[in-house]
Enzyme design. Structure first.
Site, PDB file in Angstrom:
ATOM      1  N   ASP A 191     -13.757   2.061  -0.068  1.00 33.58           N
ATOM      2  CA  ASP A 191     -13.148   1.040   0.796  1.00 33.58           C
ATOM      3  C   ASP A 191     -14.163  -0.053   1.114  1.00 33.58           C
ATOM      4  O   ASP A 191     -13.808  -1.105   1.642  1.00 33.58           O
ATOM      5  CB  ASP A 191     -12.660   1.669   2.110  1.00 33.58           C
ATOM      6  CG  ASP A 191     -11.293   2.330   1.937  1.00 33.58           C
ATOM      7  OD1 ASP A 191     -10.643   2.090   0.906  1.00 33.58           O
ATOM      8  OD2 ASP A 191     -10.894   3.095   2.830  1.00 33.58           O
ATOM      9  N   ASP A 245      -3.114   8.261  -2.374  1.00 35.10           N
ATOM     10  CA  ASP A 245      -4.184   8.340  -1.377  1.00 35.10           C
ATOM     11  C   ASP A 245      -4.186   9.711  -0.696  1.00 35.10           C
ATOM     12  O   ASP A 245      -3.192  10.451  -0.739  1.00 35.10           O
ATOM     13  CB  ASP A 245      -3.935   7.240  -0.324  1.00 35.10           C
ATOM     14  CG  ASP A 245      -5.212   6.734   0.317  1.00 35.10           C
ATOM     15  OD1 ASP A 245      -6.210   7.462   0.289  1.00 35.10           O
ATOM     16  OD2 ASP A 245      -5.187   5.602   0.861  1.00 35.10           O
TER      17      ASP A 245
HETATM   18  C1  GLA Z   1      -7.191   4.313   2.625  1.00 37.18           C
HETATM   19  C2  GLA Z   1      -7.488   3.620   1.298  1.00 37.18           C
HETATM   20  C3  GLA Z   1      -7.280   2.134   1.452  1.00 37.18           C
HETATM   21  C4  GLA Z   1      -5.872   1.857   1.922  1.00 37.18           C
HETATM   22  C5  GLA Z   1      -5.584   2.614   3.207  1.00 37.18           C
HETATM   23  C6  GLA Z   1      -4.136   2.490   3.616  1.00 37.18           C
HETATM   24  O1  GLA Z   1      -8.154   4.028   3.562  1.00 37.18           O
HETATM   25  O2  GLA Z   1      -8.786   3.894   0.868  1.00 37.18           O
HETATM   26  O3  GLA Z   1      -7.526   1.471   0.245  1.00 37.18           O
HETATM   27  O4  GLA Z   1      -4.961   2.210   0.914  1.00 37.18           O
HETATM   28  O5  GLA Z   1      -5.900   3.997   3.073  1.00 37.18           O
HETATM   29  O6  GLA Z   1      -3.869   3.153   4.778  1.00 37.18           O
END
Ligand code: GLA
Length: 691
Positions: A512, A443
């Site tokens: 997300d 990420d």
């Molecule tokens: C980001 C990712 C999510 C999750 C969060 C964790 O927002 O897109 O899928 O992994 O971080 O903090």
């Protein structure tokens, strides 16, 4: 295939041809891009004369790689400042080379020791040509590259339409199309990651549809700051440049150094957007995503957030296995002092309170249930509260006399620093060596700011390029040691969907936003140039955390089954009825995922005058039709769908409204079938099997 005759060069794929020549002035002159002609001797460049003193030859000459110099005022691909202050390139052609299926055109400045090599790699079967440029400073003095694009494309048309995406977090891949007129369209990113806003690609056409019309397109293989410029000039043409964003990015080339630009894969379709999608899909299948079918994953991020404990994850693993998951991924919260966004990043040791006996008991549980194990990391970042920051406050991007701006309470590590690169590599290598891990979700939750990197000396501004190169190199090195590990590219959802990361990483976290209806829009747009096999889509709980919308579970599954299926629901709270349906749907996905992940994908939504979303996948003698009706409207009618991917002369069996039907491919393609869904959030998947 590459053909060369008397200074004329032709690059041919099955359907397209790209032609240029060296003209009498020694300019690399673009001549043609479009449907294959295969008659090189018919091409003759016209000697150019200026239209007026204000319309000089260089302005009206379509060059392959225009440089800043002389009477050139259009956007140039390369601008340099030589050590003596001269800001002008004057090149001559010095020859060519062919290596495998790559043509290299060599240019040299007539005074300075600067060479420019234009690379053209032909993917004949995939109908693509990949272009990049190498600039070498062969002199004893440093020079500055003020601007460098990977390539220019020249289209001899006006009034084209340009398509790209806009969007933001939770709303990535929002397609838009705008008319190109006089002046320039600039699409770019300045954040250090390719981003949620615009995407590093261009699509240009004039009234093309899914199945008709000429479409010219190109994707940039780069995940950092990019810029694309589309310009309709006064001379009846449209130009496109794409590459590294020159914004805050000067490159100092020391004596005997060279710089290689990221490449652009470009193609031409004479059969509309569908063919464009097919071309990219073929390329991805043959050259990029060659691994097996992707597993169904479970990830508890949306369900439990940072409340990641060994106990709870073990319970979830049991339930995930019960419904059919094959890969269990532990998301954020398993490490350091990570109980929220404010701490832990950088401290990549297992949190002892949450995992008193380390990760091994959870991994054992997951493996005993027959699943693979995956884990989340955010290696480019550090929280100021983390121990790593305390130990190495100088490991982040910063300027001496400025406060560092945090975002999501974190700072960006200076990935151009060798010590940081080693730290990140070793941390991940240890993780992968000590535990049986098959999947890394990587990420990156904030953009770069205060871009100071003293270690780079005069080349500090190159950090925009070197940061992402470091990420690529670390993952390449990890994958060469840990061969079967899949890497998912995530940047606050879909902020790193680009062709630079693809091929090094294997999967995209698409967004997300897991709302099944919003996802149809995101996935539809994503599918134009990006592969379905890399499109991760989860089924999550309702009301959706982002949209507050409640959608029936079957529709949520069908929407997520369009890509590589994942489950993000809180299984601890799921009703038995929903668990039962989930088990059935996951089993169904496993039966058909080879068609979804490897099949030819068609967007058929245009058949609907209502609000149906319609998609088709075809692989050999099997075919799938996905039909979604988010909302019934007044006077709702059936939708007539003409399938695309069937064989004319084969009969197909399929189940329509609980009736077994059998029709010829020709009938289904020309007459089509009527589908009538009633009610809100209705959906159906129909499978066609050759008899
Ligand atoms: C980001 C990712 C999510 C999750 C969060 C964790 O927002 O897109 O899928 O992994 O971080 O903090």
């Amino acid at each position: 295939m590459i053909k060369i005759e008397n200074g004329y060069f032709s690059l041919q794929t099955i359907i397209s041809e790209y032609v240029f020549c060296i003209d009498n002035e020694g300019l690399v002159r673009h001549l043609y891009w479009g449907k294959i002609i295969d008659c090189l001797r018919d091409f003759k460049f016209q000697p150019l004369t200026e239209i007026s003193t204000n319309d000089p030859v260089y302005e009206i000459t379509p060059e392959e790689y225009p440089v800043y110099g002389g009477l050139r005022y259009k956007e140039s691909c390369l601008k340099v400042t030589f050590a003596d202050g001269t800001r002008d390139i004057c090149y001559k052609y010095t020859g060519y080379d062919i290596k495998d299926s790559t043509l290299i055109i060599k240019l040299t400045d007539i005074y300075y020791n600067l060479s420019i090599e234009l690379y053209y790699k032909v993917y004949e079967n995939c109908d693509l040509i990949e272009r990049w440029t190498v600039v070498s400073n062969n002199s004893a003095d440093a020079l500055i590259i003020d601007e460098i694009y990977s390539a220019q494309y020249h289209l001899p048309y006006e009034n084209l339409r340009f398509s790209n995406t806009h969007g933001h977090w939770g709303a990535e891949q929002q397609a838009f199309t705008q008319n190109v007129s006089y002046g320039k369209i600039c699409f770019e990113n300045r954040r250090g990651i390719s981003g949620h806003n615009h995407n590093p690609y261009f699509i240009l056409e004039n009234n093309a549809t899914e199945t008709t019309g000429d479409v010219f397109f190109g994707v940039l293989k780069f995940s950092g700051n990019f810029r694309g410029i589309v310009e309709q000039t006064q001379y009846g043409e449209t130009l496109v440049q794409m590459g590294l964003n020159p914004y805050d990015c000067k490159i100092v080339l020391q004596a005997n150094e060279k710089f290689t630009t990221p490449s652009i894969l470009a193609g031409y379709s004479n059969l509309g957007f569908e063919e464009m999608t097919y071309i990219m899909q073929l390329y991805n299948q043959e050259h990029v995503l060659t691994q097996d079918l992707r597993p169904v994953l479970y990830n508890s991020w949306e369900a439990v957030g940072f409340d990641v404990t060994c106990d709870k994850q073990q319970q979830l693993a049991k339930l995930a296995q019960d419904i059919g998951a094959e890969l269990f991924v532990v998301d954020d919260g398993w490490f350091g002092n990570r109980n929220g966004i404010d701490n832990g990043l950088g401290d990549w040791y297992v949190n002892e309170t949450k995992f008193p006996n380390g990760l091994q008991p959870l991994i054992d549980t997951v493996k005993n249930y027959g699943m693979k194990f995956g884990i989340w990391v955010e290696p480019e970042m550090v929280n100021p509260q983390a121990q790593l920051y305390k130990d190495h406050p100088d490991w982040i991007y910063r300027f001496d006399n400025r406060e560092v701006t945090t975002s999501r309470e974190q700072c960006v590590l200076n990935m151009t620093n060798k010590e940081v690169q080693d730290f990140v590599y070793n941390m991940l290598d240890d993780l992968l060596s000590n535990y049986d891990i098959s999947y890394i979700k990587w990420d990156a939750n904030r953009p770069i700011s205060e871009p100071g990197a003293k270690n780079l000396g005069p080349n500090e501004q190159m950090l925009w390029y070197l940061h992402i190169e470091a990420v690529y190199n670390i993952v390449r090195k990890l994958k060469s040691k840990h061969k079967d590990v899949l890497f998912e590219a995530c940047a606050s959802g879909g902020g790193r969907i680009d062709y630079g990361i693809l091929g090094i990483f294997d999967d995209f976290w698409t967004s997300d936003n897991t709302d099944a209806y919003d996802r149809l829009i995101i996935q539809n747009s994503y599918s134009k140039l990006y592969p379905i096999k890399a499109m991760r889509a989860w089924v999550t709980d309702c009301p959706n955390f982002l949209t507050q919308r409640t959608i029936p579970l079957k529709f949520r599954f069908h929407s997520a089954m369009m890509g590589t299926l994942g489950i993000g629901s809180n299984l601890l709270k799921m009703s038995d009825e929903d668990k039962e349906l989930s088990t059935i749907m996951i089993a169904q996905y496993k039966e058909i995922r080879h068609i979804i992940q490897n099949g030819v994908f068609y967007r058929l939504t245009h058949y609907s005058t209502n609000d149906y979303y319609i998609f088709e996948y075809a692989l050999d003698k099997e075919d799938l039709l996905f039909v979604f009706l988010p909302q019934s409207k007044l006077g709702h009618r059936p939708v007539n769908i003409k399938l695309q991917g069937l064989d004319d002369d084969i009969y197909y069996e399929f189940n329509l409204n609980n009736q077994l039907e059998c029709k010829s491919g020709r009938y289904l393609k020309l007459k089509g079938i009527d589908i009538h869904l009633l009610g809100d959030y209705q959906s159906v998947i129909i499978k066609f099997d050759a008899k």
